[in-house]
Design a protein around this motif. Structure first.
Motif, short mmCIF file in Angstrom:
data_model
loop_
_atom_site.label_atom_id
_atom_site.label_comp_id
_atom_site.label_asym_id
_atom_site.label_seq_id
_atom_site.Cartn_x
_atom_site.Cartn_y
_atom_site.Cartn_z
N SER A 196 1.44 9.92 -8.34
CA SER A 196 2.18 11.13 -8.70
C SER A 196 1.62 12.25 -7.86
CB SER A 196 1.99 11.45 -10.18
OG SER A 196 2.55 10.45 -10.98
N PRO A 197 2.42 12.85 -6.97
CA PRO A 197 1.85 13.86 -6.08
C PRO A 197 1.40 15.10 -6.84
CG PRO A 197 4.23 13.80 -5.85
CD PRO A 197 3.86 12.68 -6.78
N ILE A 198 0.20 15.55 -6.52
CA ILE A 198 -0.31 16.79 -7.12
C ILE A 198 -0.65 17.75 -5.98
CG2 ILE A 198 -1.20 15.75 -9.25
CD1 ILE A 198 -4.02 15.83 -7.90
N ARG A 199 -0.81 19.00 -6.32
CA ARG A 199 -1.10 20.03 -5.33
C ARG A 199 -0.11 19.90 -4.18
NH1 ARG A 199 -7.62 19.32 -5.59
NH2 ARG A 199 -7.15 17.36 -6.57
N SER A 200 -0.60 19.80 -2.95
CA SER A 200 0.33 19.77 -1.81
C SER A 200 0.42 18.39 -1.17
CB SER A 200 -0.12 20.82 -0.78
OG SER A 200 -1.47 20.58 -0.39
N GLU A 201 0.12 17.33 -1.93
CA GLU A 201 0.16 15.97 -1.38
C GLU A 201 1.56 15.62 -0.89
OE1 GLU A 201 -3.34 13.96 -4.11
OE2 GLU A 201 -1.26 13.62 -4.69
N ILE A 202 1.61 14.77 0.14
CA ILE A 202 2.90 14.28 0.59
C ILE A 202 3.49 13.43 -0.54
CG2 ILE A 202 2.03 12.18 1.74
CD1 ILE A 202 4.12 12.92 4.02
N ASP A 203 4.79 13.60 -0.80
CA ASP A 203 5.44 12.94 -1.93
C ASP A 203 5.80 11.49 -1.56
OD1 ASP A 203 6.94 12.16 -4.09
OD2 ASP A 203 8.32 13.86 -4.02
N PRO A 204 5.21 10.50 -2.26
CA PRO A 204 5.51 9.11 -1.93
C PRO A 204 6.79 8.59 -2.59
CG PRO A 204 3.95 9.16 -3.72
CD PRO A 204 4.24 10.60 -3.37
N ILE A 205 7.38 9.38 -3.50
CA ILE A 205 8.49 8.85 -4.30
C ILE A 205 9.70 8.44 -3.45
CG2 ILE A 205 10.08 9.31 -6.23
CD1 ILE A 205 7.14 8.90 -7.14
N PRO A 206 10.12 9.21 -2.42
CA PRO A 206 11.24 8.71 -1.60
C PRO A 206 10.95 7.34 -0.97
CG PRO A 206 10.88 11.04 -1.18
CD PRO A 206 9.73 10.58 -2.03
N LEU A 207 9.72 7.15 -0.46
CA LEU A 207 9.33 5.86 0.11
C LEU A 207 9.33 4.78 -0.97
CD1 LEU A 207 8.21 3.98 2.34
CD2 LEU A 207 5.93 4.92 1.86
N ILE A 261 -2.82 1.71 2.17
CA ILE A 261 -2.05 2.56 3.08
C ILE A 261 -2.20 4.01 2.66
CG2 ILE A 261 0.24 3.07 4.02
CD1 ILE A 261 1.06 0.20 3.39
N GLY A 262 -2.82 4.80 3.51
CA GLY A 262 -2.93 6.23 3.23
C GLY A 262 -1.65 6.93 3.65
N LEU A 263 -1.19 7.86 2.81
CA LEU A 263 -0.03 8.68 3.16
C LEU A 263 -0.53 10.11 3.37
CD1 LEU A 263 2.71 7.50 0.61
CD2 LEU A 263 2.10 6.53 2.83
N ALA A 264 -0.14 10.71 4.48
CA ALA A 264 -0.65 12.04 4.80
C ALA A 264 0.29 12.77 5.74
CB ALA A 264 -2.02 11.92 5.47
N PHE A 265 0.07 14.05 5.86
CA PHE A 265 0.72 14.84 6.90
C PHE A 265 -0.14 14.73 8.14
CE2 PHE A 265 1.86 16.98 2.89
CZ PHE A 265 3.25 16.93 2.96
N ALA A 266 0.48 14.81 9.32
CA ALA A 266 -0.28 14.74 10.58
C ALA A 266 -1.38 15.81 10.62
CB ALA A 266 0.67 14.90 11.76
N PRO A 270 -3.20 8.70 -1.79
CA PRO A 270 -3.25 10.07 -1.30
C PRO A 270 -4.61 10.31 -0.65
CG PRO A 270 -3.72 10.03 -3.65
CD PRO A 270 -3.45 8.60 -3.24
N LEU A 271 -4.73 11.35 0.10
CA LEU A 271 -6.02 11.65 0.72
C LEU A 271 -6.07 13.11 1.12
CD1 LEU A 271 -5.25 11.74 4.02
CD2 LEU A 271 -5.24 9.29 3.69
N ALA A 272 -7.29 13.60 1.35
CA ALA A 272 -7.46 14.97 1.83
C ALA A 272 -7.47 14.97 3.35
CB ALA A 272 -8.76 15.56 1.28
N ALA A 273 -8.15 13.98 3.95
CA ALA A 273 -8.27 13.90 5.41
C ALA A 273 -8.46 12.45 5.83
CB ALA A 273 -9.46 14.74 5.89
N PHE A 274 -8.15 12.15 7.10
CA PHE A 274 -8.36 10.79 7.63
C PHE A 274 -8.72 10.90 9.10
CE2 PHE A 274 -4.01 11.70 8.80
CZ PHE A 274 -3.83 11.06 10.02
N ASP A 275 -9.33 9.81 9.62
CA ASP A 275 -9.62 9.76 11.05
C ASP A 275 -8.99 8.50 11.65
OD1 ASP A 275 -11.29 7.56 10.53
OD2 ASP A 275 -13.14 8.71 10.73
N ARG A 276 -9.16 8.30 12.94
CA ARG A 276 -8.50 7.19 13.63
C ARG A 276 -9.24 5.87 13.51
NH1 ARG A 276 -4.39 8.92 18.26
NH2 ARG A 276 -3.59 10.74 17.17
N LEU A 277 -10.21 5.81 12.61
CA LEU A 277 -10.86 4.52 12.30
C LEU A 277 -10.43 4.04 10.91
CD1 LEU A 277 -14.44 5.14 13.71
CD2 LEU A 277 -12.62 3.76 14.70
N GLY A 278 -9.56 4.80 10.27
CA GLY A 278 -9.07 4.38 8.95
C GLY A 278 -9.91 4.89 7.80
#
Length: 198
Positions: free
Chosen positions: A50-61, A154-159, A120-128
């Motif tokens: 369930s998206p909280i704060r400004s998380e990307i919304d997974p519901i359409p996916l 699978i992490g969902l995030a904005f670029a 959901p996540l706050a941040a991610f890098d290119r090593l996963g």
């Protein structure tokens, strides 16, 4: 360490918070349109959140995956330092507020173990590696549930949430993929993660 996890988290969340409502909705629609970067097996259990704060919304996916034959689930928080549990969820179900104020399925909904966890996540890098919100719920859950079965993370995030490097610790669990509105990052390959534009 020049940047602590707390500093990196704050910076990435500020970038996420700065995105307009329109950009957020467009990004969630793009994720749904693209779908998963692999073939979904019929009957797979996909947990979202369930998206909280400004998380990307997974519901359409999640709705799209349900149309492709997935069973959907949402996480329920039990206690800090304990694995999340997952209950079956239908997009039109009424949810209840859990102990952290996050909408969750009713305790009457069947408990399941997901095959695929959208996280959901706050941040991610290119090593996963991901930075969450500091409670360790997802690291603990992956470590616990993967003793019983292979779960695709699978992490969902904005670029905008991508950072150069997450200071990962031994108990931090790397993701298999991160999906953003502009990229698919696949971390399962032997060479350093590569990005598939699109």
């Amino acid at each position: 360490m020049p940047n602590s996890k707390a500093e990196l988290r704050a910076k990435a969340l500020a970038a996420r918070d700065a995105l307009s409502e329109k950009k957020r909705a467009a990004a969630a629609a793009k994720l749904a349109k693209r779908g998963l970067p692999f073939k979904l097996l019929p009957g797979s259990i996909v947990s979202g959140y369930s998206p909280i704060r400004s998380e990307i919304d997974p519901i359409p996916l999640m709705r799209k995956l349900a149309e492709e034959g997935a069973k959907l689930a949402l996480p329920c928080v039990t206690a800090r330092g304990q694995s999340l549990i997952f209950r079956i969820f239908h997009p039109n179900d009424r949810l209840m507020l859990g102990p952290l104020g996050i909408p969750e399925p009713s305790p009457a909904a069947a408990e399941v173990i997901p095959d695929i966890m959208l996280t959901p996540l706050a941040a991610f890098d290119r090593l996963g590696h991901r930075i969450g919100y500091g409670a360790g719920h997802y690291d603990f859950t992956f470590a616990h549930l993967r003793k019983a079965k292979q779960i695709v993370g699978i992490g969902l995030a904005f670029a905008a949430q991508e950072i150069k490097a997450v200071p990962a610790l031994s108990h931090d669990v790397a993701l298999d993929y991160v999906l953003t509105e502009s990229d698919v990052f696949d971390f399962r390959s032997s060479e350093v993660a590569h990005s598939l534009r699109g």
